[in-house]
Design a protein around this motif. Sequence first.
Motif, PDB file in Angstrom:
ATOM      1  N   GLU A 582      -3.261 -13.102   0.155  1.00 57.75           N
ATOM      2  CA  GLU A 582      -3.204 -14.047   1.669  1.00 57.75           C
ATOM      3  C   GLU A 582      -1.886 -13.149   2.366  1.00 57.75           C
ATOM      4  O   GLU A 582      -1.533 -13.001   2.292  1.00 57.75           O
ATOM      5  CB  GLU A 582      -3.754 -15.257   1.877  1.00 57.75           C
ATOM      6  N   GLY A 583      -2.018 -13.583   3.847  1.00 61.99           N
ATOM      7  CA  GLY A 583      -0.806 -12.866   4.938  1.00 61.99           C
ATOM      8  C   GLY A 583      -0.732 -10.854   4.998  1.00 61.99           C
ATOM      9  O   GLY A 583       0.485 -11.362   5.349  1.00 61.99           O
ATOM     10  N   ASN A 584      -1.862 -10.611   3.904  1.00 65.87           N
ATOM     11  CA  ASN A 584      -1.148  -9.306   4.300  1.00 65.87           C
ATOM     12  C   ASN A 584      -2.646  -8.213   5.207  1.00 65.87           C
ATOM     13  O   ASN A 584      -3.820  -9.297   5.132  1.00 65.87           O
ATOM     14  CB  ASN A 584      -1.766  -8.776   3.014  1.00 65.87           C
ATOM     15  N   GLU A 585      -2.941  -7.186   6.089  1.00 69.93           N
ATOM     16  CA  GLU A 585      -3.571  -7.342   6.476  1.00 69.93           C
ATOM     17  C   GLU A 585      -3.629  -6.170   5.627  1.00 69.93           C
ATOM     18  O   GLU A 585      -2.265  -4.854   5.640  1.00 69.93           O
ATOM     19  CB  GLU A 585      -3.195  -6.720   8.319  1.00 69.93           C
ATOM     20  N   ALA A 586      -4.745  -4.997   5.451  1.00 73.66           N
ATOM     21  CA  ALA A 586      -5.341  -3.256   5.050  1.00 73.66           C
ATOM     22  C   ALA A 586      -4.810  -2.516   6.627  1.00 73.66           C
ATOM     23  O   ALA A 586      -5.090  -2.860   7.100  1.00 73.66           O
ATOM     24  CB  ALA A 586      -6.208  -3.268   4.652  1.00 73.66           C
ATOM     25  N   SER A 587      -4.219  -2.063   5.950  1.00 73.03           N
ATOM     26  CA  SER A 587      -3.383  -0.660   6.925  1.00 73.03           C
ATOM     27  C   SER A 587      -3.299   0.601   5.766  1.00 73.03           C
ATOM     28  O   SER A 587      -3.127   0.385   4.883  1.00 73.03           O
ATOM     29  CB  SER A 587      -2.207  -1.194   7.134  1.00 73.03           C
ATOM     30  N   ASP A 588      -3.191   1.488   6.292  1.00 69.80           N
ATOM     31  CA  ASP A 588      -2.871   3.210   5.591  1.00 69.80           C
ATOM     32  C   ASP A 588      -1.124   2.958   5.052  1.00 69.80           C
ATOM     33  O   ASP A 588      -1.013   3.662   4.566  1.00 69.80           O
ATOM     34  CB  ASP A 588      -2.675   4.316   6.842  1.00 69.80           C
ATOM     35  N   ALA A 589      -0.850   2.247   6.147  1.00 68.27           N
ATOM     36  CA  ALA A 589       0.997   2.145   5.687  1.00 68.27           C
ATOM     37  C   ALA A 589       1.253   1.211   3.941  1.00 68.27           C
ATOM     38  O   ALA A 589       2.052   1.736   3.309  1.00 68.27           O
ATOM     39  CB  ALA A 589       1.783   1.379   6.881  1.00 68.27           C
ATOM     40  N   LEU A 590       0.349   0.481   4.637  1.00 65.58           N
ATOM     41  CA  LEU A 590       0.303  -0.323   2.843  1.00 65.58           C
ATOM     42  C   LEU A 590      -0.522  -0.073   1.403  1.00 65.58           C
ATOM     43  O   LEU A 590       0.323   0.142   0.667  1.00 65.58           O
ATOM     44  CB  LEU A 590      -0.667  -1.384   2.848  1.00 65.58           C
ATOM     45  N   ARG A 591      -1.532   0.987   2.674  1.00 59.14           N
ATOM     46  CA  ARG A 591      -2.225   1.924   1.247  1.00 59.14           C
ATOM     47  C   ARG A 591      -0.470   2.829   0.469  1.00 59.14           C
ATOM     48  O   ARG A 591      -0.616   3.568  -0.394  1.00 59.14           O
ATOM     49  CB  ARG A 591      -3.063   2.635   1.522  1.00 59.14           C
ATOM     50  N   LYS A 592       0.138   3.620   1.289  1.00 61.91           N
ATOM     51  CA  LYS A 592       0.957   4.378   0.806  1.00 61.91           C
ATOM     52  C   LYS A 592       2.112   3.346   0.167  1.00 61.91           C
ATOM     53  O   LYS A 592       3.074   4.321  -1.316  1.00 61.91           O
ATOM     54  CB  LYS A 592       1.936   4.836   2.295  1.00 61.91           C
ATOM     55  N   GLU A 593       2.447   2.370   0.556  1.00 68.71           N
ATOM     56  CA  GLU A 593       3.143   1.348  -0.189  1.00 68.71           C
ATOM     57  C   GLU A 593       2.806   1.585  -2.200  1.00 68.71           C
ATOM     58  O   GLU A 593       3.673   1.378  -3.029  1.00 68.71           O
ATOM     59  CB  GLU A 593       3.552   0.372   0.486  1.00 68.71           C
ATOM     60  N   PHE A 594       1.685   1.043  -1.580  1.00 61.12           N
ATOM     61  CA  PHE A 594       0.922   0.743  -3.453  1.00 61.12           C
ATOM     62  C   PHE A 594       1.183   2.310  -4.391  1.00 61.12           C
ATOM     63  O   PHE A 594       1.492   2.130  -5.349  1.00 61.12           O
ATOM     64  CB  PHE A 594      -0.643   0.542  -3.164  1.00 61.12           C
ATOM     65  N   ILE A 595       0.948   3.661  -3.411  1.00 58.48           N
ATOM     66  CA  ILE A 595       0.925   5.134  -4.224  1.00 58.48           C
ATOM     67  C   ILE A 595       2.372   4.593  -5.042  1.00 58.48           C
ATOM     68  O   ILE A 595       2.888   5.393  -5.372  1.00 58.48           O
ATOM     69  CB  ILE A 595       0.524   5.399  -3.385  1.00 58.48           C
ATOM     70  N   LEU A 596       3.281   4.728  -3.539  1.00 60.55           N
ATOM     71  CA  LEU A 596       5.272   4.896  -3.951  1.00 60.55           C
ATOM     72  C   LEU A 596       5.399   3.813  -5.062  1.00 60.55           C
ATOM     73  O   LEU A 596       6.133   4.249  -5.857  1.00 60.55           O
ATOM     74  CB  LEU A 596       5.586   4.155  -2.651  1.00 60.55           C
ATOM     75  N   GLN A 597       4.430   2.525  -4.899  1.00 62.11           N
ATOM     76  CA  GLN A 597       4.787   1.550  -6.507  1.00 62.11           C
ATOM     77  C   GLN A 597       4.356   2.042  -7.270  1.00 62.11           C
ATOM     78  O   GLN A 597       5.600   2.309  -8.450  1.00 62.11           O
ATOM     79  CB  GLN A 597       4.045   0.818  -5.992  1.00 62.11           C
TER      80      GLN A 597
END
Length: 664
Positions: A582-597
Motif C-alpha cells: 500500500e502507498g505505491n503506485e504501479a508505474s513503468d519506473a517502478l517496474r524498471k526498479e524491480f528488474i534492476l533489483q
Amino acid sequence: MGEAAKVPVVAEAHEVDTFHPPQKMLEKHPSKPHLNGLEDYQKLYKESITEPTKFWGRLARELLTWHKDFQTVSSGSLQGGDVAWFLEGELNASYNCVDRHAFKDPNRVAIIYEADEPSEGRNVTYGELLREVSKVAYVLRDMGVRKGDTVAIYLPMVPEAVVALLACARIGAVHSVVFAGFSADSLRDRVIDARSKVVITSDEGKRGGKLIGTKKIVDEALKQCPDVRHTLVFKRTGADIPMTPGRDVWWHEEVQKWPAYIPPEPMSSEDPLFLLYTSGSTGKPKGMMHTTGGYLLGAAATGKYVFDIHDGDRFFCGGDVGWITGHTYVVYAPLLLGVSTVVFEGTPAYPNFSRYWDIIENHKVTQFYVAPTALRLLKRAGDQHVRNEMKHLRVLGSVGEPIAAEVWKWYFEVVGKEEAQIVDTYWQTETGSHVITPLAGVTPTKPGSASLPFFGIEPAIIDPVSGEEIHGNDVEGVLAFKQPWPSMARTVWGAHKRYMETYLTVYNGYYFTGDGAGRDHEGFYWIRGRVDDVVNVSGHRLSTAEIEAALIEHPAIAEAAVVGVADELTGQAVNAFVAIKEGNEASDALRKEFILQVRRSIGPFAAPKAVYIVPDLPKTRSGKIMRRILRKILAGEEDQLGDITTLSDPSVVAKIITTVHDAK
Ligand code: ATP
Ligand code: MG
C-alpha cells in the motif's frame, strides 16, 4: 540440458550467512536439547540410514505405546510400492494421544482453544479430552461407523475438530478432513472419492469476525452424495439452520447419551489412519492414505527432535487441521508427546495484526509454526504490530513454501529477537512428517535452506534428463529419496496406479518429490520449488523461488511470483507478477526498479523480461502461489486453466488476465 542441470546455481554464487542455535535460546531452555550438538545428529543419522531396523525399532518402542509388540520393523520396497512398517504390531492412535497422558495427569492442558474473538477461548485437559473423544466415538459407532469406514470432517478450527479426528481413530474409522473453506463442489468431490458415509460438521464457522455458513455448504454438497447416511452437527454459533430428519443430529444432544469411556480399538500398524487430499498446487488433488504406526512415529519423532518439544511446552501451529500441517503438528505430534497445543480459530489479521503475537504472549508459547504466506502478510503490515515480549519462544518454524531470506531474517530478528531458532521444514502431504529440516538447538541454519535430512531420509539429487543420481556436493537437480521411511503415504486412495506413476516409477527405485533442489558445498539442501516451476534461460536453470526472493527484497513489493514463458531467443524468459505494498503506485519506473533489483541481486541473466503489477496473486486455500495459472494466462490459454477449485479467491484470475492483456 543434462549439463545445464549441473550449472552452479545462484544461491551458492554469493556468500550466505550461517546461524548457529542462538545462545539465548539455549539459556532459556527448560533442560537442554534432546541431542548434544551436530555430531550427535550425524551419529544417529548414520545409524538411521545404515541400520534402519535397529534405529526405527528402538524409536517406535520409545515414543509409542503398543497394544501388541511388532516383530518385523519394515518390509516391502519403493520399487514394489508395498512399503509396510512394524508388522504384527497393534496400537491405537487415540490411546497414544490421549489415554496414556490422561491416566498419568488428567489435569494437564491438552488443548488451548483461541476462539475467533480473543475473549472466548478455553482450555481442554487430557482428562476432558478422553471423555469427549470416548463419547463421540460411541456416537459414531451408533451411527453404524465400523473399523475401516471413512468419515468426512468439515469443521472450523475448534477443539471439537481434534475430538472428531481422535474419535474416528478410537474406533478404527479413517478420518478424511476437508478444509472448511472449500466450496460445496470440492467437498462433494472429496466425500464421493473417499466414500465417506458420515460427515461431521458445524452449524456455522467464525473466522476473522465473519460468519461462514458451514452447514449450508454441507447440505448443498450432500445433495449429490446419496451414500451419506448421517451428519453430526456441532453447535458453534447457535444459528437457526435446517436439520434433515433421519440424517442430521446435534453433537451436544448425542454425546449426552453415551458413557465417558470406550476402550480403544487395537489397530494393525498398517491399518489406515486417515486420508488427506494434497493442496492442489499442481493439479487435481491426490487423496493420500496414511497408516497408523509409521505415521504416528514420524509425527512423534519430528515433534521431539525438530521442534525440540519438552514436557510442559506450549506448542502453537497456525496451520488449519484441513491440511497435513494441521494433522501432524496441531494434533498428532504435540498430543503424542503430551504437551499443550493451541487450536486457533481465527486469522492473523483479526482483530488486528498483533493476533499471533498476543496468543504467543498470553499463553507463553514455546514453539510457533506457520507458513511464509502469513509471515509476508505480517511483515507487510509493519513491525509496530509485533510484540516485544514473547520471552518463552524457543523455536520458530516455517512450512509450505520456500521462505525468502528477507522474510527469514525478519522472522528471526523482529519476531524472535534473535533468541529463538528458525526451522525451515521441508515436507509434503505425502511424506507425513518433516523430511529435510534443521533440528532446533542442534543444526546450524542458513536463511532459505531447509538444511539437512531428518533421520531415515536419504536424499538423492537426480539429473532430470538422464535420470541418473548426481553424487557429491555443489550439485543441482530434482529431489528424490532412496529408502522408504515410516510416515510415507502408502497409496493414493483408490488409485494405486497414480501413486506409482506420480512418486515411485518416475525414477525407478526412488521416491520422487516433484521438487527441484540443490545440495551446496556443505551438504545443505536448498529447495527450489516444483520441477514445473524451474525456468530455463539460455541453459541456466533458474529457480523461481530464488528470483522471487530477490524481488521481495525491494521495499515496494509485498509478494512475487515468477514463471517461465517460451522465448525464441533464450528458450524461456522470466516473467514476474508482483503485488505491491500500500502507498505505491504501479508505474513503468517502478517496474524498471524491480528488474534492476533482480539484475543486482542475482545477475542480468535472471532479470525478468516483463513485470506485471497485479492486485493479488492466485493462491491455494493453504496460501501457496499457483504458478501454473500464471503460465497458462501468459500462454494465452485462459480457457485451459485446469482445476481451479482449490483457489482461495478465484476472482483474482480475471483481474490478472486484464492486466496481462492491457500490457500487451
Ligand atoms: P499438490 O501436490 O496437489 O500440487 P502441494 O504440493 O502444494 O499440492 P502439499 O503437500 O501441501 O501440497 O505441499 C507440499 C509442497 O510444498 C512440497 O512439495 C514443496 O513444493 C512445498 N514445500 C513445503 N515445505 C517447504 C519448504 N520448507 N520449503 C520449500 N518448499 C516447501
Ligand atoms: Mg505436491
